[in-house]
Design a protein around this motif. Sequence first.
Motif, mmCIF file in Angstrom:
data_model
loop_
_atom_site.group_PDB
_atom_site.id
_atom_site.type_symbol
_atom_site.label_atom_id
_atom_site.label_comp_id
_atom_site.label_asym_id
_atom_site.label_seq_id
_atom_site.Cartn_x
_atom_site.Cartn_y
_atom_site.Cartn_z
ATOM 1 N N MET A 81 46.846 29.571 40.386
ATOM 2 C CA MET A 81 45.968 30.844 40.021
ATOM 3 C C MET A 81 45.997 31.326 38.581
ATOM 4 S SD MET A 81 45.481 34.233 41.738
ATOM 5 C CE MET A 81 44.206 35.552 40.964
ATOM 6 N N GLY A 82 45.052 31.508 37.916
ATOM 7 C CA GLY A 82 45.130 31.805 36.445
ATOM 8 C C GLY A 82 44.035 32.826 36.191
ATOM 9 N N HIS A 83 44.625 33.680 35.294
ATOM 10 C CA HIS A 83 43.579 34.913 34.926
ATOM 11 C C HIS A 83 43.237 34.592 33.642
ATOM 12 C CE1 HIS A 83 42.772 38.949 33.192
ATOM 13 N NE2 HIS A 83 41.679 38.791 34.071
ATOM 14 N N SER A 84 41.805 34.657 33.226
ATOM 15 C CA SER A 84 41.512 34.685 31.742
ATOM 16 C C SER A 84 41.948 33.356 30.946
ATOM 17 C CB SER A 84 41.854 35.984 31.110
ATOM 18 O OG SER A 84 41.067 36.132 29.897
ATOM 19 N N MET A 85 42.634 33.594 29.897
ATOM 20 C CA MET A 85 43.386 32.462 29.211
ATOM 21 C C MET A 85 44.209 31.508 30.273
ATOM 22 S SD MET A 85 46.291 32.545 26.297
ATOM 23 C CE MET A 85 47.520 32.627 27.420
ATOM 24 N N GLY A 86 45.013 32.158 31.131
ATOM 25 C CA GLY A 86 45.649 31.546 32.283
ATOM 26 C C GLY A 86 44.835 30.544 33.078
ATOM 27 N N ASN A 204 31.902 43.970 37.233
ATOM 28 C CA ASN A 204 31.411 44.695 36.205
ATOM 29 C C ASN A 204 31.764 43.900 34.716
ATOM 30 O OD1 ASN A 204 30.564 47.055 37.648
ATOM 31 N ND2 ASN A 204 32.614 47.850 37.675
ATOM 32 N N SER A 205 32.149 42.756 34.903
ATOM 33 C CA SER A 205 32.465 42.013 33.840
ATOM 34 C C SER A 205 31.564 40.851 33.540
ATOM 35 C CB SER A 205 33.882 40.957 34.105
ATOM 36 O OG SER A 205 34.038 40.272 33.083
ATOM 37 N N LYS A 206 31.548 40.760 32.211
ATOM 38 C CA LYS A 206 30.503 39.560 31.596
ATOM 39 C C LYS A 206 31.176 38.180 31.456
ATOM 40 C CE LYS A 206 27.804 43.201 29.605
ATOM 41 N NZ LYS A 206 26.851 43.647 28.499
ATOM 42 N N TYR A 207 32.265 37.964 31.962
ATOM 43 C CA TYR A 207 32.994 36.922 31.612
ATOM 44 C C TYR A 207 32.342 35.706 32.429
ATOM 45 C CZ TYR A 207 36.626 38.138 28.417
ATOM 46 O OH TYR A 207 37.445 38.830 27.294
ATOM 47 N N ILE A 208 32.074 36.008 33.558
ATOM 48 C CA ILE A 208 31.046 34.914 34.462
ATOM 49 C C ILE A 208 29.856 35.177 34.623
ATOM 50 C CG2 ILE A 208 31.186 33.566 36.608
ATOM 51 C CD1 ILE A 208 34.386 33.974 36.938
ATOM 52 N N GLN A 209 29.035 34.412 34.131
ATOM 53 C CA GLN A 209 27.502 34.518 34.341
ATOM 54 C C GLN A 209 26.745 33.485 34.978
ATOM 55 O OE1 GLN A 209 26.061 35.315 30.245
ATOM 56 N NE2 GLN A 209 27.898 36.520 29.779
ATOM 57 N N GLU A 210 25.547 33.729 35.367
ATOM 58 C CA GLU A 210 24.712 32.756 36.224
ATOM 59 C C GLU A 210 24.767 31.590 35.591
ATOM 60 O OE1 GLU A 210 22.862 31.360 39.406
ATOM 61 O OE2 GLU A 210 23.617 33.435 39.322
ATOM 62 N N LYS A 230 33.534 46.818 41.989
ATOM 63 C CA LYS A 230 34.125 47.760 41.034
ATOM 64 C C LYS A 230 35.135 47.289 40.334
ATOM 65 C CE LYS A 230 32.656 51.261 44.549
ATOM 66 N NZ LYS A 230 33.323 52.303 45.485
ATOM 67 N N ALA A 231 35.248 45.973 39.750
ATOM 68 C CA ALA A 231 36.199 45.604 38.995
ATOM 69 C C ALA A 231 35.616 45.052 37.847
ATOM 70 C CB ALA A 231 37.047 44.329 39.723
ATOM 71 N N GLY A 232 36.275 45.350 36.755
ATOM 72 C CA GLY A 232 36.295 44.635 35.289
ATOM 73 C C GLY A 232 36.728 43.278 35.060
ATOM 74 N N HIS A 233 37.248 42.840 34.081
ATOM 75 C CA HIS A 233 37.855 41.786 33.511
ATOM 76 C C HIS A 233 39.164 41.805 34.176
ATOM 77 C CE1 HIS A 233 39.153 38.203 31.492
ATOM 78 N NE2 HIS A 233 39.807 38.678 30.674
ATOM 79 N N ALA A 237 44.407 44.565 38.164
ATOM 80 C CA ALA A 237 44.940 45.431 37.809
ATOM 81 C C ALA A 237 43.998 46.689 38.507
ATOM 82 C CB ALA A 237 45.114 45.853 36.324
ATOM 83 N N GLU A 238 42.675 46.583 38.646
ATOM 84 C CA GLU A 238 41.746 47.817 38.911
ATOM 85 C C GLU A 238 41.411 47.508 40.547
ATOM 86 O OE1 GLU A 238 38.221 47.239 36.382
ATOM 87 O OE2 GLU A 238 39.280 46.275 34.843
ATOM 88 N N GLN A 239 41.587 46.372 40.993
ATOM 89 C CA GLN A 239 41.171 46.204 42.589
ATOM 90 C C GLN A 239 42.297 45.276 43.044
ATOM 91 O OE1 GLN A 239 39.119 48.306 44.154
ATOM 92 N NE2 GLN A 239 38.176 49.034 42.313
ATOM 93 N N PRO A 240 43.595 45.651 43.041
ATOM 94 C CA PRO A 240 44.645 44.953 43.553
ATOM 95 C C PRO A 240 44.268 44.477 44.865
ATOM 96 C CG PRO A 240 45.617 46.923 43.119
ATOM 97 C CD PRO A 240 44.180 47.025 42.564
ATOM 98 N N GLU A 241 44.235 45.440 45.933
ATOM 99 C CA GLU A 241 43.996 45.135 47.158
ATOM 100 C C GLU A 241 42.956 44.248 47.696
ATOM 101 O OE1 GLU A 241 43.812 48.798 49.602
ATOM 102 O OE2 GLU A 241 45.703 49.349 49.026
ATOM 103 N N ALA A 242 41.977 44.454 46.868
ATOM 104 C CA ALA A 242 40.713 43.350 47.336
ATOM 105 C C ALA A 242 41.032 42.120 46.407
ATOM 106 C CB ALA A 242 39.446 43.781 46.415
#
Length: 252
Positions: A81-86, A204-210, A230-233, A237-242
């Motif tokens: 698993m990697g986030h953003s640059m990761g 709420n993030s624009k990093y992944i689009q249609e 209810k999460a951004g980039h 950190a914003e929705q850890p449980e989800a």
Amino acid sequence: MQLNFRKAGEGKPLVILHGLFGSADNWMGIAKDLSQHYTLYLVDQRNHGDSPHSDEWNYAAMADDLKELLDAESLDTVCLMGHSMGGKTAMNFALKYPERVDKLVVADIAPRYYPVHHQTILEGLNSLNFDKISSRKEADDQLAKYIPELGIRQFLLKSLTRVDGKFAWKINLPVITEKIENVGEALPGKGRFEGPTLFMGGENSKYIQEKDREDMERFFPGHHLIYIKKAGHWLHAEQPEAVVETLKAFLR
């Protein structure tokens, strides 16, 4: 390069890669839950955290760093698993070494090119004069001139350390500043990873689009795309449980 990493838990290996300006510590908040089901490898990528610095900084090198880590730990296959640059590192690794990846999770990044958009953060980080700054509050006050968002400043200041009694950055700021365009690079034109792949975006993030679905299908034909509400980039950190529940459901 021998990367620094934190290891915890037991079970099937799950390797997690942080994003730009981050470190393995970014994932400690969800590690406790995941470590009950998996052997976690929380990795500091090169030029970040406590891993070595290098003038070479690109996704090919970071993918090979990960292979070296897996070889050293005798890990034939892992969930990755990697986030953003990761996430870009993880995608590059899966295309280059598909036999080493059981399942792939990419958090809030797509295979395409992203233009540079970290100039203000880099200006703020480079503005800190550690010959004059003697406290974290002074560092925060200086950063606030460039970065008004408290949460972003707190995240960035996690990379602050002390060396010989003076503050210093753990990140290799000169190289990151010089080669920041490498972070936005698209995946190379060739290669496919046929295994199960989950793209996990923030609602709420624009990093992944249609428009990214075509590239996802081309490189990762076994992919699924979901959005965390209810999460951004910074969805972990914003929705850890989800994020944890979605991750566990996919890996099962």
